[in-house]
Scaffold this motif. Structure first.
Motif, mmCIF file in Angstrom:
data_model
loop_
_atom_site.group_PDB
_atom_site.id
_atom_site.type_symbol
_atom_site.label_atom_id
_atom_site.label_comp_id
_atom_site.label_asym_id
_atom_site.label_seq_id
_atom_site.Cartn_x
_atom_site.Cartn_y
_atom_site.Cartn_z
ATOM 1 N N SER A 1 0.812 -1.216 0.000
ATOM 2 C CA SER A 1 0.000 0.000 0.000
ATOM 3 C C SER A 1 0.846 1.268 0.000
ATOM 4 O O SER A 1 0.404 2.305 -0.477
ATOM 5 N N ILE B 1 1.203 1.778 -3.616
ATOM 6 C CA ILE B 1 -0.044 1.956 -4.359
ATOM 7 C C ILE B 1 -0.692 3.309 -4.083
ATOM 8 O O ILE B 1 -1.155 3.981 -5.015
ATOM 9 N N LYS C 1 -2.028 6.110 -6.803
ATOM 10 C CA LYS C 1 -3.422 6.536 -6.930
ATOM 11 C C LYS C 1 -3.521 8.054 -6.899
ATOM 12 O O LYS C 1 -4.264 8.652 -7.690
ATOM 13 N N SER D 1 -4.734 3.484 0.076
ATOM 14 C CA SER D 1 -4.689 2.068 -0.250
ATOM 15 C C SER D 1 -4.571 1.258 1.032
ATOM 16 O O SER D 1 -3.903 1.676 1.978
ATOM 17 N N ASP E 1 -11.281 2.857 0.549
ATOM 18 C CA ASP E 1 -10.151 3.727 0.224
ATOM 19 C C ASP E 1 -10.660 5.094 -0.236
ATOM 20 O O ASP E 1 -10.175 6.135 0.204
#
Length: 133
Positions: free
Chosen positions: A54, A57, A61, A115, A122
């Protein structure tokens, strides 16, 4: 010369604090990333118990939401609807729900990426952070 709002470090701290509060209220271990309008990381916080992936990630994002000027949920929906060729778009890697742009007076100021839990959760955490502004 045009002028536009941009996120400051203090804004990022406020966003992360509110997003963390939302995540902790629900028992959700996540990583929260705040980026500027170019997708460059301003701040990142990884809560205890959050999956290590995460931490990679969430910033992606945020970057995808900033560069695309839209929620990453829209990319995920488009790909899931069959437009898998969109996965080949250069630079955008965080095309999963949880990236939300920050708009101020109609101008993009940055984005938040989260994440660690289910995609809608999320997104909920990211929006809670933005709402603190």
């Amino acid at each position: 010369m045009n002028q536009k709002p941009c996120l400051t470090r203090d804004d990022a701290v406020r966003i992360i604090a509110a997003a963390r509060a939302e995540a902790e209220a629900n028992g959700w271990p996540v990583t929260i990333a705040v980026a500027d309008d170019g997708g460059h990381l301003i701040a990142l916080e990884r809560l205890d118990g959050c999956p290590a992936a995460s931490a990679y990630i969430a910033p992606e994002k945020a970057r995808a939401a900033a560069l695309g000027r839209r929620e990453t949920k829209l990319y995920e929906e488009m790909i899931n609807a069959g437009r898998v060729s969109f996965l080949s778009v250069p630079v955008l890697q965080g095309m999963l729900e949880g990236g939300v742009p920050v708009w101020v007076d109609g101008q993009l100021a940055g984005a938040v990426g989260v994440s660690g839990v289910k995609a809608p959760q999320d997104g909920q955490i990211a929006q809670a952070g933005i709402d603190a502004l």
